[in-house]
Design a protein around this motif. Structure first.
Motif, short mmCIF file in Angstrom:
data_model
loop_
_atom_site.label_atom_id
_atom_site.label_comp_id
_atom_site.label_asym_id
_atom_site.label_seq_id
_atom_site.Cartn_x
_atom_site.Cartn_y
_atom_site.Cartn_z
N LEU A 103 0.66 -2.22 6.84
CA LEU A 103 1.70 -1.76 7.75
C LEU A 103 2.60 -0.67 7.19
O LEU A 103 3.22 0.08 7.95
N ASP A 104 2.73 -0.63 5.88
CA ASP A 104 3.65 0.36 5.31
C ASP A 104 2.85 1.54 4.74
O ASP A 104 1.96 1.34 3.93
N PRO A 105 3.17 2.76 5.16
CA PRO A 105 2.36 3.91 4.73
C PRO A 105 2.32 4.11 3.22
O PRO A 105 1.27 4.46 2.67
N VAL A 106 3.42 3.88 2.54
CA VAL A 106 3.46 4.12 1.09
C VAL A 106 2.61 3.07 0.36
O VAL A 106 1.78 3.39 -0.50
N PHE A 107 2.78 1.81 0.71
CA PHE A 107 1.99 0.75 0.08
C PHE A 107 0.52 0.86 0.51
O PHE A 107 -0.38 0.57 -0.27
N ARG A 108 0.32 1.28 1.73
CA ARG A 108 -1.06 1.43 2.22
C ARG A 108 -1.83 2.48 1.40
O ARG A 108 -2.94 2.25 0.96
N GLU A 109 -1.19 3.61 1.19
CA GLU A 109 -1.84 4.69 0.44
C GLU A 109 -2.17 4.23 -0.99
O GLU A 109 -3.27 4.46 -1.49
N PHE A 110 -1.22 3.55 -1.62
CA PHE A 110 -1.44 3.08 -2.98
C PHE A 110 -2.57 2.03 -3.01
O PHE A 110 -3.46 2.07 -3.86
N SER A 111 -2.54 1.11 -2.05
CA SER A 111 -3.47 -0.02 -2.04
C SER A 111 -4.91 0.42 -1.78
O SER A 111 -5.85 -0.26 -2.16
N ARG A 112 -5.05 1.53 -1.08
CA ARG A 112 -6.40 1.97 -0.70
C ARG A 112 -6.78 3.26 -1.42
O ARG A 112 -7.58 4.05 -0.91
N PRO A 114 -8.48 5.86 -4.20
CA PRO A 114 -9.83 5.92 -4.80
C PRO A 114 -9.90 5.13 -6.12
O PRO A 114 -10.93 4.54 -6.42
N ALA A 115 -8.82 5.11 -6.90
CA ALA A 115 -8.86 4.39 -8.18
C ALA A 115 -9.03 2.88 -7.93
O ALA A 115 -9.78 2.20 -8.65
N VAL A 116 -8.35 2.37 -6.92
CA VAL A 116 -8.49 0.95 -6.57
C VAL A 116 -9.91 0.67 -6.09
O VAL A 116 -10.56 -0.30 -6.50
N ASP A 117 -10.39 1.57 -5.25
CA ASP A 117 -11.75 1.41 -4.73
C ASP A 117 -12.78 1.41 -5.87
O ASP A 117 -13.71 0.59 -5.88
N ASP A 118 -12.60 2.30 -6.83
CA ASP A 118 -13.51 2.37 -8.00
C ASP A 118 -13.56 1.04 -8.74
O ASP A 118 -14.64 0.56 -9.11
N VAL A 119 -12.40 0.48 -8.98
CA VAL A 119 -12.35 -0.79 -9.72
C VAL A 119 -13.09 -1.88 -8.95
O VAL A 119 -13.89 -2.63 -9.51
N LEU A 120 -12.86 -1.92 -7.65
CA LEU A 120 -13.49 -2.97 -6.84
C LEU A 120 -15.00 -2.79 -6.80
O LEU A 120 -15.76 -3.76 -6.90
N ARG A 121 -15.43 -1.56 -6.70
CA ARG A 121 -16.89 -1.32 -6.68
C ARG A 121 -17.49 -1.68 -8.03
O ARG A 121 -18.60 -2.21 -8.10
N SER A 122 -16.76 -1.42 -9.11
CA SER A 122 -17.27 -1.75 -10.44
C SER A 122 -17.39 -3.26 -10.61
O SER A 122 -18.17 -3.74 -11.43
N TYR A 248 3.67 -5.76 -7.71
CA TYR A 248 3.01 -5.66 -6.40
C TYR A 248 1.62 -6.25 -6.57
O TYR A 248 0.94 -5.95 -7.55
N SER A 249 1.20 -7.11 -5.65
CA SER A 249 -0.17 -7.63 -5.77
C SER A 249 -0.85 -7.66 -4.43
O SER A 249 -0.22 -7.68 -3.36
N MET A 250 -2.17 -7.64 -4.52
CA MET A 250 -3.00 -7.59 -3.32
C MET A 250 -4.21 -8.48 -3.56
O MET A 250 -4.76 -8.50 -4.67
N HIS A 251 -4.60 -9.23 -2.56
CA HIS A 251 -5.79 -10.07 -2.67
C HIS A 251 -6.85 -9.58 -1.70
O HIS A 251 -6.54 -9.25 -0.56
N LEU A 252 -8.08 -9.53 -2.21
CA LEU A 252 -9.18 -8.99 -1.40
C LEU A 252 -10.35 -9.96 -1.40
O LEU A 252 -10.48 -10.80 -2.30
#
Ligand SMILES: O=C(O)CCC(=O)C(=O)O
Ligand SMILES: [Fe+2]
Length: 266
Positions: A103-112, A114-122, A248-252
């Motif tokens: 819902l929040d643009p700033v947290f959304r951009e950080f959470s999604r 490319p660096a986060v995506d890279d870690v998850l794919r790894s 800040y934490s996020m669960h996926l």
């Protein structure tokens, strides 16, 4: 740098069930998220009072609805005997959650990013799906403890795929309530899950207790990303120091075919 993070990331699922990656977020990232939270707090009317504690978890409507909102939860010790805040609201909030990443643009951009995506794919995620996020303040002197738990207790898929990403936005030390994790415990599987009554999640069944002397402190500087396997057991102690510990934490979970989201998740 990214590749290095990604390679290190792969190790976590096979070994200790947590991984600490320093300097994942830049000082500018941390400052941006902290400033955004300050702005969100400035717009929050503290008449909406809901207290968050992991001692005897409650499931009031405000808590349940926070899954798809930006909701504010107070520290248990924020109030005096007359129910009035002892300190300004900015120093009284335990956490804000649980849909900042959406819902929040700033947290959304950080959470999604490319660096986060890279870690998850790894880590092997094909279609990583963020399901909740929170900003925890660990306020000076009154920051409440988070009791030992496995994130997969609250976020379940079949098979289990929950992973936690936790960022220190300020230095996390033993004094101000850093995370503590139990190495290797994920191999023993999920120990506890909430029960369900009248269509509502209930935390009534007793949760397992752990020998705290076996946990290791994950002290780390601001900018560090801590990856937590969903069946890792972790906790953080009360903050009795004069220094806050924002995170800040996020669960996926995995949302690719072959993985089922359990319908009775909170
Ligand atoms: O930040 C804390 O103290 C606890 C956070 C936590 O349990 C999590 O992000 O899964
Ligand atoms: Fe957790």
């Amino acid at each position: 740098m990214r590749t290095q993070q990604a390679l290190q990331g792969r190790l976590i699922r096979q070994s200790n069930c947590f991984l600490v990656l320093e300097r994942f977020a830049s000082p500018e990232d941390c400052a941006r998220l902290k400033a955004r939270m300050e702005a969100l707090l400035a717009g929050f009317d503290p008449k909406t009072i809901s207290v968050f504690t992991t001692k005897n978890q409650k499931t009031d409507d405000y808590f349940l609805q926070s899954a798809s909102n930006i909701s504010f939860f107070f520290e248990e010790k924020a109030f005096d005997e007359n129910g009035e805040l002892r300190q300004p609201k900015e120093l009284s909030i335990n956490k804000v959650g649980h849909a900042l990443h959406d819902l929040d643009p700033v947290f959304r951009e950080f959470s999604r990013s490319p660096a986060v995506d890279d870690v998850l794919r790894s880590l092997g995620y094909k279609r990583p799906l963020p399901v909740q996020s929170m900003y925890i303040f660990k306020q000076p002197s009154i920051g409440g403890e988070v009791r030992p738990h496995q994130d997969s207790s609250f976020i379940q898929t079949d098979p289990l795929t929950c992973v936690g990403l936790w960022w220190a936005l300020e230095d996390a030390t033993r004094e101000n309530g850093c995370l503590w994790a139990l190495p290797g415990i994920h191999k023993e599987g999920l120990k506890w899950r909430p029960s369900y009554a009248d269509g509502r999640v209930s935390f009534a069944t007793p949760q397992p207790t752990y020998d705290l002397s076996s946990f290791v402190p994950l002290e780390c500087p601001a900018g560090t990303l801590v990856l937590l396997h969903g069946e890792n057991v972790h906790y953080s102690a009360e903050n009795t120091s004069p220094v806050s510990r924002h995170s800040y934490s996020m669960h996926l979970v995995e949302s690719a075919s072959g993985v089922r989201w359990l319908p009775d998740n909170w």
